[in-house]
Write a protein that holds these residues in place. Structure first.
Motif, PDB file in Angstrom:
ATOM      1  N   LYS A  41       0.794  -1.058   0.449  1.00  0.00           N
ATOM      2  CA  LYS A  41       0.026   0.307  -0.108  1.00  0.00           C
ATOM      3  C   LYS A  41       0.954   1.252  -0.135  1.00  0.00           C
ATOM      4  O   LYS A  41       0.501   2.227  -0.882  1.00  0.00           O
ATOM      5  CB  LYS A  41      -0.993   0.000   1.221  1.00  0.00           C
ATOM      6  CG  LYS A  41      -1.929   1.044   1.132  1.00  0.00           C
ATOM      7  CD  LYS A  41      -3.016   1.208   2.277  1.00  0.00           C
ATOM      8  CE  LYS A  41      -3.659   1.876   2.637  1.00  0.00           C
ATOM      9  NZ  LYS A  41      -4.860   2.326   3.670  1.00  0.00           N
ATOM     10  N   GLN A  42       1.878   1.392   0.726  1.00  0.00           N
ATOM     11  CA  GLN A  42       2.361   2.603   0.885  1.00  0.00           C
ATOM     12  C   GLN A  42       3.572   2.812  -0.392  1.00  0.00           C
ATOM     13  O   GLN A  42       3.536   3.472  -0.822  1.00  0.00           O
ATOM     14  CB  GLN A  42       3.975   2.334   2.152  1.00  0.00           C
ATOM     15  CG  GLN A  42       5.352   3.228   2.200  1.00  0.00           C
ATOM     16  CD  GLN A  42       4.459   4.392   2.423  1.00  0.00           C
ATOM     17  OE1 GLN A  42       3.258   4.531   3.507  1.00  0.00           O
ATOM     18  NE2 GLN A  42       4.405   5.122   1.563  1.00  0.00           N
ATOM     19  N   LEU A  43       4.499   0.752  -0.763  1.00  0.00           N
ATOM     20  CA  LEU A  43       4.555   1.594  -2.136  1.00  0.00           C
ATOM     21  C   LEU A  43       3.847   2.303  -2.967  1.00  0.00           C
ATOM     22  O   LEU A  43       4.543   2.732  -4.042  1.00  0.00           O
ATOM     23  CB  LEU A  43       5.364   0.245  -2.232  1.00  0.00           C
ATOM     24  CG  LEU A  43       5.884  -0.173  -3.733  1.00  0.00           C
ATOM     25  CD1 LEU A  43       7.107   0.981  -3.920  1.00  0.00           C
ATOM     26  CD2 LEU A  43       5.794  -1.857  -4.202  1.00  0.00           C
ATOM     27  N   ARG A  44       2.324   1.601  -3.312  1.00  0.00           N
ATOM     28  CA  ARG A  44       1.644   2.640  -4.679  1.00  0.00           C
ATOM     29  C   ARG A  44       1.472   3.629  -4.515  1.00  0.00           C
ATOM     30  O   ARG A  44       1.476   4.562  -4.977  1.00  0.00           O
ATOM     31  CB  ARG A  44       0.391   1.472  -4.433  1.00  0.00           C
ATOM     32  CG  ARG A  44       0.696  -0.139  -4.936  1.00  0.00           C
ATOM     33  CD  ARG A  44      -0.281  -0.334  -5.154  1.00  0.00           C
ATOM     34  NE  ARG A  44      -1.433  -1.266  -4.316  1.00  0.00           N
ATOM     35  CZ  ARG A  44      -1.157  -2.180  -2.892  1.00  0.00           C
ATOM     36  NH1 ARG A  44      -0.005  -2.530  -3.615  1.00  0.00           N
ATOM     37  NH2 ARG A  44      -2.059  -2.378  -2.067  1.00  0.00           N
ATOM     38  N   THR A  50      -2.051   3.417  -8.878  1.00  0.00           N
ATOM     39  CA  THR A  50      -3.810   2.136  -8.577  1.00  0.00           C
ATOM     40  C   THR A  50      -3.472   1.067  -8.664  1.00  0.00           C
ATOM     41  O   THR A  50      -2.301   0.437  -8.977  1.00  0.00           O
ATOM     42  CB  THR A  50      -4.896   2.510  -9.163  1.00  0.00           C
ATOM     43  OG1 THR A  50      -4.495   2.341 -10.683  1.00  0.00           O
ATOM     44  CG2 THR A  50      -4.854   4.194  -9.971  1.00  0.00           C
ATOM     45  N   ASP A  51      -4.479   0.932  -7.991  1.00  0.00           N
ATOM     46  CA  ASP A  51      -3.917  -0.892  -8.058  1.00  0.00           C
ATOM     47  C   ASP A  51      -4.204  -1.612  -9.386  1.00  0.00           C
ATOM     48  O   ASP A  51      -3.562  -2.799  -9.796  1.00  0.00           O
ATOM     49  CB  ASP A  51      -4.960  -1.195  -6.432  1.00  0.00           C
ATOM     50  CG  ASP A  51      -5.086  -1.471  -5.467  1.00  0.00           C
ATOM     51  OD1 ASP A  51      -3.874  -0.767  -4.717  1.00  0.00           O
ATOM     52  OD2 ASP A  51      -5.644  -1.853  -5.066  1.00  0.00           O
ATOM     53  N   GLN A  52      -5.042  -1.483 -10.274  1.00  0.00           N
ATOM     54  CA  GLN A  52      -5.334  -1.367 -11.189  1.00  0.00           C
ATOM     55  C   GLN A  52      -3.621  -1.730 -12.180  1.00  0.00           C
ATOM     56  O   GLN A  52      -3.524  -2.142 -12.979  1.00  0.00           O
ATOM     57  CB  GLN A  52      -5.923  -1.114 -12.133  1.00  0.00           C
ATOM     58  CG  GLN A  52      -6.847  -1.558 -13.717  1.00  0.00           C
ATOM     59  CD  GLN A  52      -8.066  -0.623 -14.031  1.00  0.00           C
ATOM     60  OE1 GLN A  52      -9.062   0.169 -13.584  1.00  0.00           O
ATOM     61  NE2 GLN A  52      -8.451  -1.170 -14.754  1.00  0.00           N
ATOM     62  N   ASN A  58       1.595  -5.393 -17.872  1.00  0.00           N
ATOM     63  CA  ASN A  58       2.168  -4.407 -19.109  1.00  0.00           C
ATOM     64  C   ASN A  58       2.748  -3.357 -18.480  1.00  0.00           C
ATOM     65  O   ASN A  58       3.447  -2.275 -19.342  1.00  0.00           O
ATOM     66  CB  ASN A  58       1.002  -4.161 -19.135  1.00  0.00           C
ATOM     67  CG  ASN A  58       0.760  -5.377 -20.641  1.00  0.00           C
ATOM     68  OD1 ASN A  58       1.649  -6.393 -21.335  1.00  0.00           O
ATOM     69  ND2 ASN A  58      -0.760  -5.342 -20.944  1.00  0.00           N
ATOM     70  N   LEU A  59       2.410  -2.827 -17.578  1.00  0.00           N
ATOM     71  CA  LEU A  59       3.251  -1.388 -17.392  1.00  0.00           C
ATOM     72  C   LEU A  59       4.672  -2.422 -15.604  1.00  0.00           C
ATOM     73  O   LEU A  59       5.357  -1.588 -16.043  1.00  0.00           O
ATOM     74  CB  LEU A  59       2.291  -1.506 -16.171  1.00  0.00           C
ATOM     75  CG  LEU A  59       0.912  -0.064 -17.272  1.00  0.00           C
ATOM     76  CD1 LEU A  59       0.312   0.103 -16.259  1.00  0.00           C
ATOM     77  CD2 LEU A  59       1.781   0.730 -17.878  1.00  0.00           C
TER      78      LEU A  59
END
Length: 173
Positions: A41-44, A50-52, A58-59
């Motif tokens: 969660k912190q990394l995002r 976003t989670d998506q 691909n990303l």
């Protein structure tokens, strides 16, 4: 107590950004979803994705130093098992055609990939992150356990994170 191996890797040939962290913790081991915990969660948040986006191979590709939960030690999880990176990282990277950036999260990944270019401390390595660009972006582990490091080193979130976010969004669009 024996814990059955459960490799947690998520990558595709078209991944643009590779995230190399330590090894799955107990929660990730149980779910089989990389970075499915407070650290993720912190990394995002740091990446401003976003989670998506984060779980779109691909990303982002996710290749830990140790593919399975290494077990519990005296003060947290044990170190990632060395044989995973030694056996699998190079063959995986040979198949990746689209990598623009590799995030080296924590000292294990930094020591393995930067070799003699790594500084004497994680703080010094992260403080000199621009030396490793454009291939590598170094950062501390986003674990809640590192909250004291973050408080002691406010420059990381004030200066490094905005640069990281700018680079991430340039790559993923």
């Amino acid at each position: 107590m024996y814990i059955e191996p459960r490799p947690v890797v998520k990558v595709s040939k078209s991944s643009k950004i590779i995230i190399i962290g330590q090894a799955p913790g107990t929660k990730v081991h149980a779910s089989g979803i990389p970075w499915d915990d407070a650290s993720g969660k912190q990394l995002r948040k740091w990446l401003s994705v976003t989670d998506q986006q984060f779980y779109n191979t691909n990303l982002f590709g996710i290749i830990p130093m140790g593919f399975c939960y290494p077990g519990k030690g005296k003060s947290g999880d044990l170190s990632p098992r060395k044989e995973c990176a030694e056996k699998w990282h190079e063959p995986l990277f040979e198949k990746l055609n689209n990598v623009d950036l590799v995030l080296l999260i924590g000292q294990y990944a930094q020591k393995y990939y930067l070799k003699e270019k790594v500084k004497s401390t994680l703080t010094e390595t992260v403080n000199h992150y621009k030396e490793y660009l454009p291939r590598y972006f170094v950062m501390p582990h986003p674990s809640p356990r590192n909250r004291f490091w973050l408080k002691k080193n406010p420059w990381f979130e004030e200066h490094v994170i905005p640069d990281l976010q700018k680079r991430i969004h340039k790559i993923i669009g």
